[in-house]
Design an enzyme around this catalytic site. Sequence first.
Site, PDB file in Angstrom:
ATOM      1  N   LYS A  68       0.821  -1.215   0.000  1.00 49.10           N
ATOM      2  CA  LYS A  68       0.000   0.000   0.000  1.00 49.10           C
ATOM      3  C   LYS A  68       0.853   1.263   0.000  1.00 49.10           C
ATOM      4  CE  LYS A  68      -4.414  -1.540   1.691  1.00 49.10           C
ATOM      5  NZ  LYS A  68      -5.481  -1.433   2.668  1.00 49.10           N
TER       6      LYS A  68
ATOM      7  N   LYS B  81      -4.861  -9.150  -7.155  1.00 41.30           N
ATOM      8  CA  LYS B  81      -6.063  -9.268  -6.334  1.00 41.30           C
ATOM      9  C   LYS B  81      -7.150  -8.293  -6.826  1.00 41.30           C
ATOM     10  CE  LYS B  81      -6.155  -7.386  -2.278  1.00 41.30           C
ATOM     11  NZ  LYS B  81      -5.955  -6.914  -0.918  1.00 41.30           N
TER      12      LYS B  81
ATOM     13  N   LYS C 261     -10.478  -2.470  -4.531  1.00 40.00           N
ATOM     14  CA  LYS C 261     -11.234  -1.227  -4.726  1.00 40.00           C
ATOM     15  C   LYS C 261     -10.354  -0.161  -5.363  1.00 40.00           C
ATOM     16  CE  LYS C 261     -12.368  -1.841   0.124  1.00 40.00           C
ATOM     17  NZ  LYS C 261     -13.126  -1.513   1.275  1.00 40.00           N
TER      18      LYS C 261
HETATM   19  P1  TYM Z   1     -10.790  -4.617   3.700  1.00 40.55           P
HETATM   20  O1  TYM Z   1     -11.759  -3.525   3.979  1.00 40.55           O
HETATM   21  O2  TYM Z   1      -9.660  -4.322   2.767  1.00 40.55           O
HETATM   22  O3  TYM Z   1     -11.548  -5.877   3.130  1.00 40.55           O
HETATM   23  C1  TYM Z   1     -12.696  -6.413   3.787  1.00 40.55           C
HETATM   24  C2  TYM Z   1     -12.697  -7.916   3.677  1.00 40.55           C
HETATM   25  O4  TYM Z   1     -12.707  -8.319   2.297  1.00 40.55           O
HETATM   26  C3  TYM Z   1     -11.661  -9.258   2.060  1.00 40.55           C
HETATM   27  N1  TYM Z   1     -11.162  -9.063   0.674  1.00 40.55           N
HETATM   28  C4  TYM Z   1     -11.023 -10.063  -0.203  1.00 40.55           C
HETATM   29  N2  TYM Z   1     -11.263 -11.382  -0.110  1.00 40.55           N
HETATM   30  C5  TYM Z   1     -11.032 -12.144  -1.208  1.00 40.55           C
HETATM   31  N3  TYM Z   1     -10.565 -11.642  -2.396  1.00 40.55           N
HETATM   32  C6  TYM Z   1     -10.309 -10.316  -2.532  1.00 40.55           C
HETATM   33  N4  TYM Z   1      -9.885  -9.835  -3.702  1.00 40.55           N
HETATM   34  C7  TYM Z   1     -10.537  -9.464  -1.407  1.00 40.55           C
HETATM   35  N5  TYM Z   1     -10.392  -8.138  -1.186  1.00 40.55           N
HETATM   36  C8  TYM Z   1     -10.774  -7.914   0.095  1.00 40.55           C
HETATM   37  C9  TYM Z   1     -10.598  -8.909   3.093  1.00 40.55           C
HETATM   38  O5  TYM Z   1      -9.742 -10.010   3.327  1.00 40.55           O
HETATM   39  C10 TYM Z   1     -11.439  -8.552   4.305  1.00 40.55           C
HETATM   40  O6  TYM Z   1     -11.805  -9.710   5.011  1.00 40.55           O
HETATM   41  N6  TYM Z   1      -7.925  -4.624   7.824  1.00 40.55           N
HETATM   42  C11 TYM Z   1      -9.160  -5.090   7.243  1.00 40.55           C
HETATM   43  C12 TYM Z   1     -10.386  -4.650   8.010  1.00 40.55           C
HETATM   44  C13 TYM Z   1     -10.354  -4.883   9.475  1.00 40.55           C
HETATM   45  C14 TYM Z   1     -10.603  -6.107  10.149  1.00 40.55           C
HETATM   46  C15 TYM Z   1     -10.509  -5.816  11.532  1.00 40.55           C
HETATM   47  C16 TYM Z   1     -10.905  -7.395   9.697  1.00 40.55           C
HETATM   48  C17 TYM Z   1     -10.116  -3.953  10.436  1.00 40.55           C
HETATM   49  N7  TYM Z   1     -10.217  -4.500  11.669  1.00 40.55           N
HETATM   50  C18 TYM Z   1     -10.708  -6.809  12.494  1.00 40.55           C
HETATM   51  C19 TYM Z   1     -11.094  -8.386  10.664  1.00 40.55           C
HETATM   52  C20 TYM Z   1     -11.000  -8.095  12.026  1.00 40.55           C
HETATM   53  C21 TYM Z   1      -9.298  -4.550   5.826  1.00 40.55           C
HETATM   54  O7  TYM Z   1      -8.701  -3.565   5.481  1.00 40.55           O
HETATM   55  O8  TYM Z   1     -10.215  -5.213   5.061  1.00 40.55           O
END
Ligand code: TYM
Length: 333
Positions: free
Chosen positions: A114, A198, A201
Amino acid sequence: MSKKIFSGVQPTGNLHLGNYLGAIKNFVDLNNDNQNECIFCVVDLHAITVKQDKDQLKNNIRETTATFIASGIDPSKSIIFNQSKVHAHAEGSWILSCMAPMGWLNRMTQFKEKAGKDKEKASVGLYIYPILMASDILLYDATHVPVGEDQKQHLELTRDIAHKFNKDFDCVDFLRVPEPLIKKDFSRIMSLKDGLKKMSKSDPSDLSRINLTDTKDEIINKIKKAKTDSFSLPNEEHKLKDRPEAENLLGIYSSVLNQTLDKTLEEFGGKNFSDLKSQLAEVLSSKISPISDEIKKLINDKNYLDKVLAEGANKAEEIAGKKIKEMKKIIGF
Ligand code: TYM
């Protein structure tokens, strides 16, 4: 066994099929199992680790909430709230930051991706973001954390931090060490334009992803334009090696229909991509369009969404507030 589930999604707009298949679809299944206690968080403090427009952020918090509900999470069964409403998350994050060695954070690959080439310009928040994530999880004594494959390393760090805190302060089992819930298959949905990247967004090409707000026509068009290779589809999994686009499209099809990859290979083995694409467009639009319609309906009902978040925050505050109090006592405050 009853599970305590915690997970979060960033309100940064453009929630997509990767978020849905990798995470939100699993949240719905966990919510539907009456044995579980589920908490789903709109992680707005994580979102500001990169610059956000303030009006857009407000909308995105509501849209992510609407997406949870439209996908099938029932706010009367699961707690849905936004992170910035519960002070303990930021406070816990600070305390854990003082425990976690920098060496552990330096290993985080997502920060490297990132921050890109110019690490000096990335915010300190982006660097310590996995600690805020640890705080989120540990404040609720979560036993299981459903996420996509890309969050695996952050969960390992959370586990390490919990162990270290318990050891440093001689408080065995005070912070519960959570288990990741990462689906063995289909936990990494790839870009429709490049099977090695991957689905994300932040990809500048909207054709690289199916957004959860896309219309039926947009979904059909994106699948039509998805990258392929020039061979027919195989009938065995090992023949997908070095064919990332075929693997991704077959994986998406399997995941949406809740069927094994083997079954999908049986269905399409020997056929052309065009056969797969027309079927895939159909199953995807029949799965995603109703969610998309419901998101668009809910997003107009701001009062309802704000009420869900406020009620969720009250319940979350009760749990996290108690935990942070105990944590501070343990430290000596
Ligand atoms: P974030 O907002 O980037 O993504 C949310 C969830 O979507 C999953 N994800 C994917 N899974 C499969 N293929 C993809 N291409 C893909 N893109 C995104 C992510 O793995 C995630 O589960 N740090 C985390 C958010 C967070 C969190 C937490 C999660 C903050 N605190 C506590 C669990 C527990 C994040 O940025 O996810």
